[in-house]
Write a protein that holds these residues in place. Structure first.
Motif, PDB file in Angstrom:
ATOM      1  N   PHE A 171     -42.995 -71.786 -12.894  1.00 18.78           N
ATOM      2  CA  PHE A 171     -41.814 -70.964 -12.140  1.00 18.78           C
ATOM      3  C   PHE A 171     -41.573 -69.815 -12.925  1.00 18.78           C
ATOM      4  N   ASP A 172     -41.326 -69.976 -14.168  1.00 18.61           N
ATOM      5  CA  ASP A 172     -40.480 -68.870 -14.962  1.00 18.61           C
ATOM      6  C   ASP A 172     -41.596 -67.876 -15.241  1.00 18.61           C
ATOM      7  N   PHE A 173     -42.820 -68.017 -15.388  1.00 15.94           N
ATOM      8  CA  PHE A 173     -43.930 -66.766 -15.637  1.00 15.94           C
ATOM      9  C   PHE A 173     -44.527 -66.032 -14.503  1.00 15.94           C
ATOM     10  N   ILE A 174     -44.361 -66.978 -13.537  1.00 15.91           N
ATOM     11  CA  ILE A 174     -45.280 -66.315 -12.315  1.00 15.91           C
ATOM     12  C   ILE A 174     -44.629 -64.912 -11.943  1.00 15.91           C
ATOM     13  N   PRO A 175     -43.363 -64.527 -11.927  1.00 16.95           N
ATOM     14  CA  PRO A 175     -43.199 -63.238 -11.427  1.00 16.95           C
ATOM     15  C   PRO A 175     -43.478 -62.194 -12.696  1.00 16.95           C
ATOM     16  N   MET A 176     -43.748 -62.747 -13.847  1.00 19.85           N
ATOM     17  CA  MET A 176     -44.239 -61.790 -15.016  1.00 19.85           C
ATOM     18  C   MET A 176     -45.655 -61.523 -14.729  1.00 19.85           C
ATOM     19  N   LEU A 177     -46.581 -62.241 -14.070  1.00 20.30           N
ATOM     20  CA  LEU A 177     -47.796 -61.795 -13.933  1.00 20.30           C
ATOM     21  C   LEU A 177     -48.013 -61.066 -12.641  1.00 20.30           C
ATOM     22  N   THR A 178     -47.102 -61.092 -12.025  1.00 20.27           N
ATOM     23  CA  THR A 178     -47.342 -60.398 -10.464  1.00 20.27           C
ATOM     24  C   THR A 178     -46.793 -58.942 -10.205  1.00 20.27           C
ATOM     25  N   LYS A 179     -45.928 -58.728 -11.047  1.00 20.70           N
ATOM     26  CA  LYS A 179     -44.959 -57.523 -11.072  1.00 20.70           C
ATOM     27  C   LYS A 179     -45.456 -56.539 -11.902  1.00 20.70           C
ATOM     28  N   HIS A 180     -44.932 -55.418 -11.708  1.00 18.57           N
ATOM     29  CA  HIS A 180     -45.516 -54.171 -12.450  1.00 18.57           C
ATOM     30  C   HIS A 180     -44.826 -54.339 -13.827  1.00 18.57           C
ATOM     31  N   SER A 181     -45.601 -53.668 -14.729  1.00 15.41           N
ATOM     32  CA  SER A 181     -45.314 -53.711 -16.007  1.00 15.41           C
ATOM     33  C   SER A 181     -45.701 -52.461 -16.861  1.00 15.41           C
ATOM     34  N   ASN A 182     -45.166 -51.845 -17.773  1.00 15.15           N
ATOM     35  CA  ASN A 182     -45.654 -50.609 -18.528  1.00 15.15           C
ATOM     36  C   ASN A 182     -46.522 -51.105 -19.680  1.00 15.15           C
ATOM     37  N   ILE A 183     -46.534 -52.486 -19.932  1.00 15.31           N
ATOM     38  CA  ILE A 183     -47.236 -53.119 -21.201  1.00 15.31           C
ATOM     39  C   ILE A 183     -48.737 -53.252 -20.912  1.00 15.31           C
ATOM     40  N   THR A 184     -49.143 -53.443 -19.512  1.00 17.85           N
ATOM     41  CA  THR A 184     -50.666 -53.642 -19.408  1.00 17.85           C
ATOM     42  C   THR A 184     -50.940 -52.608 -18.327  1.00 17.85           C
ATOM     43  N   ASP A 185     -52.384 -52.708 -17.803  1.00 16.46           N
ATOM     44  CA  ASP A 185     -52.845 -51.875 -16.852  1.00 16.46           C
ATOM     45  C   ASP A 185     -53.388 -52.875 -15.797  1.00 16.46           C
ATOM     46  N   TYR A 186     -52.905 -54.099 -16.014  1.00 13.41           N
ATOM     47  CA  TYR A 186     -53.464 -55.104 -14.914  1.00 13.41           C
ATOM     48  C   TYR A 186     -52.424 -55.968 -14.275  1.00 13.41           C
ATOM     49  N   ALA A 187     -52.484 -56.577 -13.268  1.00 19.43           N
ATOM     50  CA  ALA A 187     -51.701 -57.766 -12.917  1.00 19.43           C
ATOM     51  C   ALA A 187     -52.395 -58.789 -12.121  1.00 19.43           C
ATOM     52  N   PHE A 188     -51.912 -59.884 -11.745  1.00 19.81           N
ATOM     53  CA  PHE A 188     -52.570 -60.985 -11.292  1.00 19.81           C
ATOM     54  C   PHE A 188     -51.862 -61.410  -9.976  1.00 19.81           C
ATOM     55  N   GLU A 189     -52.988 -61.956  -8.891  1.00 17.37           N
ATOM     56  CA  GLU A 189     -52.515 -62.622  -7.949  1.00 17.37           C
ATOM     57  C   GLU A 189     -52.718 -63.822  -8.286  1.00 17.37           C
ATOM     58  N   VAL A 190     -51.610 -64.529  -8.076  1.00 12.61           N
ATOM     59  CA  VAL A 190     -51.255 -66.078  -8.738  1.00 12.61           C
ATOM     60  C   VAL A 190     -51.630 -67.135  -7.533  1.00 12.61           C
ATOM     61  N   VAL A 191     -52.451 -67.869  -7.752  1.00 12.58           N
ATOM     62  CA  VAL A 191     -52.607 -69.254  -6.874  1.00 12.58           C
ATOM     63  C   VAL A 191     -52.447 -70.390  -8.002  1.00 12.58           C
ATOM     64  N   ALA A 192     -51.546 -71.190  -7.637  1.00 12.51           N
ATOM     65  CA  ALA A 192     -50.890 -72.282  -8.253  1.00 12.51           C
ATOM     66  C   ALA A 192     -50.944 -73.698  -7.508  1.00 12.51           C
TER      67      ALA A 192
END
Length: 235
Positions: A171-192
């Motif tokens: 729960f705590d890090f799913i939003p970190m994986l799916t939202k825009h960030s300036n740190i990386t050039d990729y994001a994830f579509e998460v299936v849990a």
């Protein structure tokens, strides 16, 4: 002459030893045969001959009636007196009853009193159920934000919780994986998903369901969602 004979025997024995070692080494290091198992084994209730596949995907929300919460609290109040553990023993001979008492107290007096908040948090994620090999599989499916979709490379990611465990771990890090960030050039579509027999996923109804079969169900879930290739995180 005797020296030559002894030397010859030593060379012969050494050669035999090296040859045997080579055979053993080759046998131990050769590629293992590809495991063979069916990717459509039926694990649901009843006879597989009567099974009618349902490939639809259904939305899921957790809704536990207050009456069930109240009943559970009453049951936790009726716990029997537990046998005290041996002196100086923690968990060497099974679950420590002192620790169990603390867990029961927390469950009854803390966790259940905040159940509505916990249920609301759980339902803040998009969740679904679909039938895979006769089993209803529950899973969270969070796609990337619109901003991330425009600016990032998007990769599907399968998150697998521990044994035992649950999707709550993510729960705590799913939003970190799916939202825009300036740190990386990729994001994830998460299936849990909830693994087979855990959370809100059905359990297999017959013996033989092992790690390979679990992997097959999870792969079939990702194929159902349109992903032939994907990243995996194992809990």
């Amino acid at each position: 002459m005797k020296c030559l004979i002894v030397f010859g025997l030593i060379v012969a024995l050494f050669g035999a030893f090296v040859g045997y070692g080579y055979v053993v080494f080759t046998d131990l290091t050769k590629p293992l045969p590809k495991p063979e198992f069916k990717d459509d084994t039926y694990w649901g209730p009843g006879d597989a001959k009567d099974f009618v596949p349902d490939e639809k995907i259904y939305e899921f929300k957790l809704q536990v009636p207050q009456s069930e919460i109240d009943d559970l609290r009453k049951e936790l109040n009726r716990t029997l007196r537990l046998t005290e553990p041996l002196d100086g023993i923690a968990f060497e001979y099974g679950f420590n009853t002192y620790a169990l008492e603390q867990f029961v107290d927390y469950w009854r007096d803390n966790y259940l009193t905040k159940w509505n908040e916990r249920q609301e948090l759980f339902n803040s994620f998009k969740q679904y159920k679909t039938e895979i090999q006769g089993l209803n599989i529950h899973y969270i499916h969070e796609k990337v934000s619109e901003e991330a979709k425009e600016k990032k490379h998007v990769y599907p990611l399968l998150l697998l919780h521990g044994w035992p465990g649950s999707v709550r771990e993510f729960f705590d890090f799913i939003p970190m994986l799916t939202k825009h960030s300036n740190i990386t050039d990729y994001a994830f579509e998460v299936v849990a998903p909830s693994l087979v027999g855990y959370g809100w996923s059905d359990a297999a109804t017959r013996p033989g369901f092992n790690a390979a079969e679990m992997a097959t169900v999870m792969r079939n879930l990702m194929l159902r969602l349109g992903h032939k290739k994907f990243f995996i995180q194992g809990g």
